[in-house]
Design a protein around this motif. Structure first.
Motif, PDB file in Angstrom:
ATOM      1  N   PRO A  33      13.849   0.344  11.877  1.00  0.00           N
ATOM      2  CA  PRO A  33      13.308  -0.289  11.006  1.00  0.00           C
ATOM      3  C   PRO A  33      12.363   0.042  10.649  1.00  0.00           C
ATOM      4  O   PRO A  33      11.700  -0.139   9.598  1.00  0.00           O
ATOM      5  CB  PRO A  33      13.951  -1.825  10.641  1.00  0.00           C
ATOM      6  N   TYR A  34      11.535   1.157  10.911  1.00  0.00           N
ATOM      7  CA  TYR A  34      10.009   2.198  10.779  1.00  0.00           C
ATOM      8  C   TYR A  34      10.534   3.775  10.517  1.00  0.00           C
ATOM      9  O   TYR A  34       9.731   4.121  10.548  1.00  0.00           O
ATOM     10  CB  TYR A  34       9.520   1.531  12.318  1.00  0.00           C
ATOM     11  N   ARG A  35      11.374   3.903   9.883  1.00  0.00           N
ATOM     12  CA  ARG A  35      12.178   5.361   9.724  1.00  0.00           C
ATOM     13  C   ARG A  35      11.971   5.486   8.536  1.00  0.00           C
ATOM     14  O   ARG A  35      13.100   4.848   7.937  1.00  0.00           O
ATOM     15  CB  ARG A  35      12.563   6.185  10.517  1.00  0.00           C
ATOM     16  N   VAL A  36      10.830   6.001   7.943  1.00  0.00           N
ATOM     17  CA  VAL A  36      11.798   5.637   5.431  1.00  0.00           C
ATOM     18  C   VAL A  36      11.352   7.380   5.342  1.00  0.00           C
ATOM     19  O   VAL A  36      11.526   8.179   6.029  1.00  0.00           O
ATOM     20  CB  VAL A  36      10.457   5.086   5.503  1.00  0.00           C
ATOM     21  N   LEU A  37      11.705   7.252   3.780  1.00  0.00           N
ATOM     22  CA  LEU A  37      11.433   8.979   3.083  1.00  0.00           C
ATOM     23  C   LEU A  37       9.573   8.338   2.886  1.00  0.00           C
ATOM     24  O   LEU A  37       9.101   7.636   2.177  1.00  0.00           O
ATOM     25  CB  LEU A  37      12.075   9.095   2.268  1.00  0.00           C
ATOM     26  N   CYS A  38       9.135   9.688   3.961  1.00  0.00           N
ATOM     27  CA  CYS A  38       6.878   9.460   4.284  1.00  0.00           C
ATOM     28  C   CYS A  38       7.230  10.354   2.151  1.00  0.00           C
ATOM     29  O   CYS A  38       7.625  11.406   2.048  1.00  0.00           O
ATOM     30  CB  CYS A  38       6.855  10.088   4.872  1.00  0.00           C
ATOM     31  N   HIS A  39       6.176   9.717   1.323  1.00  0.00           N
ATOM     32  CA  HIS A  39       5.388  10.099   0.454  1.00  0.00           C
ATOM     33  C   HIS A  39       4.978  11.320   0.937  1.00  0.00           C
ATOM     34  O   HIS A  39       5.268  12.687   1.103  1.00  0.00           O
ATOM     35  CB  HIS A  39       4.161   9.480  -0.300  1.00  0.00           C
ATOM     36  N   GLY A  40       4.112  11.695   1.855  1.00  0.00           N
ATOM     37  CA  GLY A  40       3.230  12.619   2.564  1.00  0.00           C
ATOM     38  C   GLY A  40       1.814  13.023   2.499  1.00  0.00           C
ATOM     39  O   GLY A  40       1.387  13.826   3.680  1.00  0.00           O
ATOM     40  N   ASP A  41       1.868  12.582   1.545  1.00  0.00           N
ATOM     41  CA  ASP A  41       0.367  13.539   1.097  1.00  0.00           C
ATOM     42  C   ASP A  41      -0.189  11.998   0.216  1.00  0.00           C
ATOM     43  O   ASP A  41      -0.498  12.759  -1.492  1.00  0.00           O
ATOM     44  CB  ASP A  41       0.887  14.486   0.447  1.00  0.00           C
ATOM     45  N   LEU A  42      -0.482  11.210   0.784  1.00  0.00           N
ATOM     46  CA  LEU A  42      -0.734   9.667   0.068  1.00  0.00           C
ATOM     47  C   LEU A  42      -2.652  10.124  -0.011  1.00  0.00           C
ATOM     48  O   LEU A  42      -2.835   9.087   0.868  1.00  0.00           O
ATOM     49  CB  LEU A  42      -0.510   8.864   0.113  1.00  0.00           C
ATOM     50  N   HIS A  43      -3.275  10.439  -0.628  1.00  0.00           N
ATOM     51  CA  HIS A  43      -4.334  10.687  -1.107  1.00  0.00           C
ATOM     52  C   HIS A  43      -4.852  10.461  -2.544  1.00  0.00           C
ATOM     53  O   HIS A  43      -4.226  10.283  -3.535  1.00  0.00           O
ATOM     54  CB  HIS A  43      -4.933  12.248  -0.625  1.00  0.00           C
ATOM     55  N   LEU A  44      -5.588   9.808  -3.232  1.00  0.00           N
ATOM     56  CA  LEU A  44      -6.503   9.101  -4.440  1.00  0.00           C
ATOM     57  C   LEU A  44      -5.955   9.665  -5.731  1.00  0.00           C
ATOM     58  O   LEU A  44      -5.823   9.275  -6.239  1.00  0.00           O
ATOM     59  CB  LEU A  44      -7.449   8.660  -3.352  1.00  0.00           C
ATOM     60  N   ARG A  45      -6.197  11.330  -5.043  1.00  0.00           N
ATOM     61  CA  ARG A  45      -5.953  12.025  -6.553  1.00  0.00           C
ATOM     62  C   ARG A  45      -4.582  12.022  -7.112  1.00  0.00           C
ATOM     63  O   ARG A  45      -4.580  13.253  -7.326  1.00  0.00           O
ATOM     64  CB  ARG A  45      -6.956  13.425  -6.266  1.00  0.00           C
ATOM     65  N   ASN A  46      -4.044  12.020  -5.643  1.00  0.00           N
ATOM     66  CA  ASN A  46      -1.854  11.843  -5.960  1.00  0.00           C
ATOM     67  C   ASN A  46      -2.112  10.353  -6.511  1.00  0.00           C
ATOM     68  O   ASN A  46      -0.853  10.486  -6.946  1.00  0.00           O
ATOM     69  CB  ASN A  46      -1.750  11.820  -4.898  1.00  0.00           C
ATOM     70  N   ILE A  47      -2.948   9.813  -7.391  1.00  0.00           N
ATOM     71  CA  ILE A  47      -2.655   8.453  -7.981  1.00  0.00           C
ATOM     72  C   ILE A  47      -3.302   8.423  -8.934  1.00  0.00           C
ATOM     73  O   ILE A  47      -4.369   8.996  -9.015  1.00  0.00           O
ATOM     74  CB  ILE A  47      -2.857   7.547  -7.113  1.00  0.00           C
ATOM     75  N   MET A  48      -1.930   7.663 -10.331  1.00  0.00           N
ATOM     76  CA  MET A  48      -3.140   8.011 -11.094  1.00  0.00           C
ATOM     77  C   MET A  48      -3.284   6.453 -11.562  1.00  0.00           C
ATOM     78  O   MET A  48      -1.730   5.785 -11.294  1.00  0.00           O
ATOM     79  CB  MET A  48      -2.550   8.791 -12.536  1.00  0.00           C
ATOM     80  N   PHE A  49      -3.886   5.733 -12.481  1.00  0.00           N
ATOM     81  CA  PHE A  49      -4.538   4.433 -12.710  1.00  0.00           C
ATOM     82  C   PHE A  49      -4.122   4.112 -14.024  1.00  0.00           C
ATOM     83  O   PHE A  49      -4.573   4.748 -14.833  1.00  0.00           O
ATOM     84  CB  PHE A  49      -5.314   3.689 -12.380  1.00  0.00           C
TER      85      PHE A  49
END
Length: 420
Positions: free
Chosen positions: A259-275
Motif C-alpha cells: 500500500p505504499y507503491r503508487v503512481l508518483c508525480h516524479g517532479d514535485l517542486h514549487l515551480r510545477n504548481i500554480m495557485f
C-alpha cells in the motif's frame, strides 16, 4: 506574430517559436478542439509561457489567438508545450527520452480516470488542467487551456506559505490514493509508467550530476560546524552515483505490491504548481503541473523529493513532521472514501519507509537543493548554472543553503542515517 517580452526574464530557446508553430497550426488545433473548422486565424501573438527556472525539460509558449469560424469571431489564450529543437544542452539531455509519451498518456488516459473515480465518490477535486490538443507526430506537442487566464499564478516574488504547502499535499495525497485503488483493481492500467528521473537516458551522464557530491564534500571540509560529517561523505564520494543508482534500480527491478507503491508525480517542486485565490485572503485551488516523469514507485520518493524541492527551508526545519502527517491523514481518508479494498497503509509504515532511500536523500541535498536556492536569485540563468561548473560550485556555498544543510544533517544524524 511574436510578442515583445523583456527577454532577460525568459529562456533563450523560448524567445523564437519554431516555424511550424504558426497560424495554420493554431487553426488546426482550435478546429480539432471545437469540432468546428476555423475559417481564419485573424491574429496570433506568441510569447514565452514561463520564466527562467520554472521548467527545463521542454519549451513552452503562450499563444493568444483571434480567429473566426462559422459561429463568429473568438479569442483564446492557450499554452503550447513541445520539445526543444535548438541544438544545445537541453536537447542533448532529453533526446531519446519518453517524457512526452508519458505526459500525453497522463493527460489523455490516466488523470481523466483518476478524476472519474473521485467524482464517483462525490469528490470534485480537479487534478489537471484541460489538454485541448495533443500529438506525437510530426511534432511532440501538448496544448492546454491557459491557467493564467483563470487567475492561477506561479509563486515568484515570495516564499510559499505553510497553508499553500498543505494544499499541495492535500492534492498529492488524493492523486496517490486513487492510483493505489487503480493498481489494486486494474493493475495493467498503469504498468507502462516506469520511467522516472534516473531512467532518462542521458540524465546520469550530465556533468552537474557528477559534481554535486564533490562540492558538498568540499563544503563539509570548509565549514567548521559541518566538519564532523566530512569523513562519512568523503568515504562515499567516489562511488556515490553508483550507490544511488543501485538503490533506485533495486526498487525498480523488485517492485513490491504494497500500500505504499503508487503512481508518483516524479517532479514535485514549487515551480510545477500554480495557485489560485478567490481574493487575496481566500485560497481557492492549486494545480499540479508537468507529469513528464510520472511513474510507479514507492510514494515515499515523491515525499522525499518534496521535502527538498517543495518545502521552504523553514518548513523543513519547523513543520517537516506535521506536513508529512497531514499528507498521510488525507491519503488514508481518501482511500476509505473511494472504497479501496486492498491492504491499508499505516502512519508508522510510512515513517519507517521515509528514511530508507538514504542515497536519494543525499542526492537531493547535495545536488538539487543548491540549484533550488540558486533559482531564488532572479538574475540566475538556470540552464547556465547546469552547464557551468564554477557557477554550480558557487550555489553550493550560498549562505541560505549552508544553513539548510546544517539543519538537515543534524536531523539525519539524530535518526541514524549517517551510519555506514
Amino acid at each position: 506574430m511574436s510578442g515583445n517580452p523583456d527577454n532577460s526574464q525568459f529562456n533563450d530557446d523560448e524567445l523564437v517559436p519554431p516555424e511550424w508553430l504558426n497560424s495554420e497550426f493554431m487553426a488546426h488545433v482550435l478546429g480539432s478542439h471545437e469540432k468546428e473548422p476555423v475559417v481564419k486565424v485573424i491574429d496570433l501573438t506568441l510569447s514565452p509561457a514561463s520564466a527562467k527556472g520554472d521548467h527545463y525539460a521542454s519549451i513552452m509558449f503562450r499563444a493568444k489567438v483571434k480567429y473566426a469560424n462559422a459561429n463568429g469571431e473568438f479569442e483564446k489564450s492557450v499554452i503550447i508545450k513541445t520539445m526543444p529543437e535548438a541544438e544545445g544542452h537541453k536537447k542533448e539531455m532529453l533526446v531519446g527520452s519518453p517524457i512526452f509519451e508519458t505526459e500525453t498518456g497522463m493527460y489523455t488516459k490516466v488523470l481523466p480516470e483518476f478524476e472519474r473515480i473521485l467524482r464517483q465518490a462525490g469528490d470534485s477535486t480537479k487534478l489537471y488542467v484541460n489538454c485541448i490538443y495533443h500529438s506525437l507526430e510530426p511534432h511532440q506537442v501538448l496544448v492546454f487551456e491557459d491557467l493564467v487566464e483563470m487567475d492561477y499564478f506561479v509563486l515568484k516574488d515570495r516564499d510559499a506559505t505553510l497553508d499553500e504547502i498543505h494544499r499541495v499535499y492535500f492534492k498529492l495525497a488524493k492523486w496517490h490514493a486513487v492510483s493505489l485503488k487503480v493498481q489494486h483493481e486494474q493493475p495493467e492500467f498503469l504498468e507502462a509508467y516506469t520511467h522516472g528521473l534516473f531512467e532518462m537516458p542521458h540524465f546520469m551522464s550530465d556533468p552537474f550530476m557528477k559534481t554535486g557530491m564533490q562540492f558538498f564534500v568540499e563544503l563539509l571540509s570548509q565549514e567548521p560546524e559541518l566538519n564532523k560529517y566530512h569523513s562519512y561523505f568523503k568515504s562515499i564520494e567516489g562511488d556515490f552515483l553508483e550507490r544511488l543508482v543501485a538503490e533506485w534500480t533495486e526498487i525498480r527491478n523488485n517492485p513490491k505490491v504494497d500500500p505504499y507503491r503508487v503512481l508518483c508525480h516524479g517532479d514535485l517542486h514549487l515551480r510545477n504548481i500554480m495557485f489560485k485565490y478567490k481574493d487575496p485572503g481566500s485560497f481557492e485551488d492549486c494545480m499540479l503541473l508537468d507529469f513528464q516523469i510520472s511513474h510507479l514507485f514507492p510514494l515515499t520518493f515523491d515525499l522525499v523529493y518534496s521535502i527538498y524541492m517543495l518545502m521552504e527551508a523553514e518548513h523543513r526545519f519547523k513543520h517537516y513532521d506535521d506536513l508529512i502527517d497531514y499528507y498521510f491523514f488525507v491519503f488514508e481518508d481518501v482511500l476509505k472514501k473511494i472504497d479501496y479494498k486492498g491492504e491499508m497503509p499505516t502512519q508508522e509504515g510510512l515513517w519507517q519507509r521515509l528514511l530508507q532511500p538514504k542515497y536519494y536523500h543525499f542526492f537531493l541535498l547535495s545536488t538539487f537543493l543548491p540549484l533550488m536556492w540558486a533559482v531564488r536569485d532572479k538574475s540566475v540563468d538556470f540552464g547556465d548554472v547546469l552547464q557551468n561548473e564554477e557557477k554550480r560550485r558557487k550555489c553550493s556555498f550560498s549562505e541560505g543553503y549552508i544553513k539548510d544543510v546544517k539543519r538537515m544533517l543534524a536531523r539525519w544524524d539524530m535518526f541514524g542515517l549517517l551510519q555506514a
